[in-house]
Design an enzyme around this catalytic site. Structure first.
Site, PDB file in Angstrom:
ATOM      1  N   GLU A  33     105.696  19.850  -5.055  1.00 42.32           N
ATOM      2  CA  GLU A  33     105.193  20.934  -4.202  1.00 42.32           C
ATOM      3  C   GLU A  33     105.974  22.215  -4.458  1.00 42.32           C
ATOM      4  OE1 GLU A  33     102.014  20.602  -3.003  1.00 42.32           O
ATOM      5  OE2 GLU A  33     102.762  18.757  -2.117  1.00 42.32           O
ATOM      6  N   HIS A  34     105.254  23.306  -4.666  1.00 44.36           N
ATOM      7  CA  HIS A  34     105.840  24.631  -4.960  1.00 44.36           C
ATOM      8  C   HIS A  34     106.651  24.584  -6.255  1.00 44.36           C
ATOM      9  CE1 HIS A  34     104.850  27.043  -1.295  1.00 44.36           C
ATOM     10  NE2 HIS A  34     104.605  25.823  -0.850  1.00 44.36           N
ATOM     11  N   GLY A 123      93.863  22.191   2.749  1.00 42.77           N
ATOM     12  CA  GLY A 123      94.847  21.854   1.721  1.00 42.77           C
ATOM     13  C   GLY A 123      94.323  20.853   0.693  1.00 42.77           C
ATOM     14  N   LEU A 124      93.020  20.598   0.678  1.00 42.27           N
ATOM     15  CA  LEU A 124      92.463  19.677  -0.324  1.00 42.27           C
ATOM     16  C   LEU A 124      91.721  20.461  -1.411  1.00 42.27           C
ATOM     17  CD1 LEU A 124      91.308  16.777   2.015  1.00 42.27           C
ATOM     18  CD2 LEU A 124      93.484  17.066   0.831  1.00 42.27           C
ATOM     19  N   SER A 126      89.309  23.094  -1.493  1.00 44.17           N
ATOM     20  CA  SER A 126      87.878  23.418  -1.572  1.00 44.17           C
ATOM     21  C   SER A 126      87.681  24.683  -2.401  1.00 44.17           C
ATOM     22  CB  SER A 126      87.283  23.599  -0.172  1.00 44.17           C
ATOM     23  OG  SER A 126      87.769  24.774   0.451  1.00 44.17           O
ATOM     24  N   SER A 127      88.672  25.575  -2.401  1.00 42.55           N
ATOM     25  CA  SER A 127      88.519  26.831  -3.144  1.00 42.55           C
ATOM     26  C   SER A 127      88.490  26.559  -4.649  1.00 42.55           C
ATOM     27  CB  SER A 127      89.619  27.834  -2.780  1.00 42.55           C
ATOM     28  OG  SER A 127      90.892  27.334  -3.093  1.00 42.55           O
ATOM     29  N   ASP A 171      95.625  23.387  -8.735  1.00 43.26           N
ATOM     30  CA  ASP A 171      94.370  23.000  -8.084  1.00 43.26           C
ATOM     31  C   ASP A 171      93.195  23.065  -9.048  1.00 43.26           C
ATOM     32  OD1 ASP A 171      96.111  23.035  -6.018  1.00 43.26           O
ATOM     33  OD2 ASP A 171      95.130  24.632  -4.877  1.00 43.26           O
TER      34      ASP A 171
HETATM   35  P1  ADP Z   1      91.475  25.085   0.605  1.00 42.64           P
HETATM   36  O1  ADP Z   1      91.360  25.436  -0.838  1.00 42.64           O
HETATM   37  O2  ADP Z   1      92.748  24.380   0.932  1.00 42.64           O
HETATM   38  O3  ADP Z   1      90.295  24.333   1.136  1.00 42.64           O
HETATM   39  P2  ADP Z   1      91.366  27.942   0.873  1.00 42.64           P
HETATM   40  O4  ADP Z   1      91.626  28.845   2.011  1.00 42.64           O
HETATM   41  O5  ADP Z   1      92.106  28.143  -0.378  1.00 42.64           O
HETATM   42  O6  ADP Z   1      91.545  26.454   1.422  1.00 42.64           O
HETATM   43  O7  ADP Z   1      89.814  28.012   0.502  1.00 42.64           O
HETATM   44  C1  ADP Z   1      88.836  27.855   1.507  1.00 42.64           C
HETATM   45  C2  ADP Z   1      87.759  28.919   1.340  1.00 42.64           C
HETATM   46  O8  ADP Z   1      86.985  28.649   0.149  1.00 42.64           O
HETATM   47  C3  ADP Z   1      86.742  28.928   2.464  1.00 42.64           C
HETATM   48  O9  ADP Z   1      87.214  29.692   3.550  1.00 42.64           O
HETATM   49  C4  ADP Z   1      85.541  29.566   1.790  1.00 42.64           C
HETATM   50  O10 ADP Z   1      85.681  30.975   1.737  1.00 42.64           O
HETATM   51  C5  ADP Z   1      85.642  29.046   0.373  1.00 42.64           C
HETATM   52  N1  ADP Z   1      84.777  27.850   0.180  1.00 42.64           N
HETATM   53  C6  ADP Z   1      85.172  26.602  -0.141  1.00 42.64           C
HETATM   54  N2  ADP Z   1      84.110  25.769  -0.259  1.00 42.64           N
HETATM   55  C7  ADP Z   1      83.015  26.499  -0.005  1.00 42.64           C
HETATM   56  C8  ADP Z   1      81.601  26.236   0.029  1.00 42.64           C
HETATM   57  N3  ADP Z   1      81.113  25.004  -0.205  1.00 42.64           N
HETATM   58  N4  ADP Z   1      80.763  27.271   0.306  1.00 42.64           N
HETATM   59  C9  ADP Z   1      81.239  28.505   0.510  1.00 42.64           C
HETATM   60  N5  ADP Z   1      82.556  28.821   0.505  1.00 42.64           N
HETATM   61  C10 ADP Z   1      83.435  27.838   0.265  1.00 42.64           C
HETATM   62 MG    MG Z   2      92.634  26.797  -1.912  1.00 40.45          MG
END
Ligand code: ADP
Ligand code: MG
Length: 384
Positions: A33-34, A123-124, A126-127, A171
């Protein structure tokens, strides 16, 4: 679980066109981590939560991006791509498009539909899943193919340069290059990697604390600054040290007195975490689960006490797991200050473990956590 038929039908109904369908997974970091921005080692696994994208060409010059998660659409001109972020979810896919354009790719008009089950902001990653699936869909539409590590770097640049989030490479790399039933030891210096098999009888149990403390953004920045301060002190004595990846605990003994107390502690975390991460990959490869569990426990203490990136809820989630049946190792995963813990658990005990941990956490913290029993999955690919 990720049926392309559902997204295909959604895309057809909305855009009246036949889409190509792509998928990119979220991830959990087992250890490291980091360390990524210190050019060190990380060991994540892709998980069976993912983002799907459907893509089809358009003839009206527009780029239309629809997220089923938000039930919302954003429209752009293919000939006038946005130059800056707008603090909207569409920054992630459009950041990728903008970086691809900057690489000399002509960007055509297209419709992109998105749906994902990676919990947002937990933290999984999604971005990264969103960036990587967009990159795969768009490059496939334009007939370009980048090797996985290059695709990951382009997506990281989209998040750094367009979205404005100062993340490392982990990631995007694991989302693009993950391998089913394996964790991946990544050297963030040269992006070389080694796969470490996760035994079939071991489950990845991800426990969401359901909290994300608002300090996270500012603290992330200050941690990076402290890590850089420590590195600069060591480099003033040993010019070969360009990142903490090159430093040792011996350096801290010699020159730690010239650092602020916080910089010293942060550096101790990063330096020892690098060593632990390499050792953890070795333990996993040798099927030495007891050693892996011990390293994860040590990593949590270091993350919590030296890096001070944990919180009451995450410390509780880790502590409450300790004497539950089947636990191999538990620690807070991700950027810190909330989010999820990763628990390696003997699969035969995983369901019982998850239920007991949820009950204990709810009793102590007063929040019902989400607990997911995951498998290590493959990286991003075309579904249909
Ligand atoms: P993490 O990567 O830990 O989930 P982040 O804050 O880095 O958290 O990213 C989350 C952001 O990514 C959401 O707030 C949204 O803007 C974008 N995002 C992720 N998945 C989707 C999706 N399926 N549709 C639209 N935006 C999404
Ligand atoms: Mg992210």
């Amino acid at each position: 679980m990720h049926d392309p038929a559902v997204l295909r039908s959604l895309h057809r109904d909305r855009f009246n066109a036949e889409p190509g369908i792509f998928v990119a997974p979220g991830r959990v970091n087992l250890i490291g981590e980091h360390t990524d921005y210190a050019e060190g080692f990380v060991m994540p696994a892709a998980i069976d939560f993912a983002t799907l994208a459907g893509i089809s060409p358009r003839t009206d010059g527009k780029i239309v991006v629809y997220s089923e998660n938000y039930g919302a659409e954003a429209v752009f001109e293919a000939s006038a791509l946005p130059q800056a972020a707008s603090k909207h979810w569409s920054d992630y896919p459009m950041g990728v498009v903008s970086i691809l354009a900057g690489e000399g790719n002509a960007i055509p008009a297209f419709s992109l539909s998105l749906w994902g089950d990676v919990p947002l902001g937990s933290g999984l990653s999604s971005s990264a899943a969103l960036e990587v699936v967009t990159a795969l869909a768009v490059t496939s539409l334009i007939g370009v193919s980048y090797p996985g590590p290059v695709l990951a770097r382009l997506c990281q640049r989209a998040e750094n340069e367009f979205v404005g989030a100062n993340c490392g490479i982990m990631d995007q790399f694991i989302s693009a290059n993950g391998a089913k039933d394996h964790a991946l030891l990544l050297d963030c210096r040269d992006l070389s990697f080694k796969l470490a098999p996760i035994p079939a009888d071991v489950a990845l149990v991800i426990a969401n604390t359901m909290v994300k403390h608002s300090v996270a953004g500012g603290e992330y920045t200050s941690r990076r600054a402290q890590v850089e301060e420590a590195c600069a002190v060591i480099a003033s004595h040993r010019p070969g040290v360009t990142f903490l990846r090159d430093a040792t605990v011996e350096d801290l003994k010699l020159w730690g007195g010239e650092m602020s107390p916080n910089a010293l502690k942060r550096a101790r975390h990063v330096i020892t975490e690098n060593t632990r991460t390499v050792a953890a990959a070795e333990a996993l490869i040798c099927n030495n689960m007891a050693e892996l569990g011990r390293l994860m426990a040590e990593a949590h203490v270091s993350y919590s006490q030296d890096f001070e990136a944990s919180c009451v809820e995450a410390d509780a989630m880790v502590a409450l797991a300790q004497d539950l049946p089947g636990l191999i190792g538990a620690r807070l995963t991700g950027g810190g200050f909330g989010g999820c813990t990763i628990n390696l658990v003997e699969r035969a005990h995983a369901a019982e473990f998850a239920e007991a941990l949820a009950g204990r956490y709810a009793d102590q913290i007063g929040i019902v956590p989400q607990i997911h029993i995951c498998h290590a999955s493959g990286g991003a690919h075309r579904l249909s």
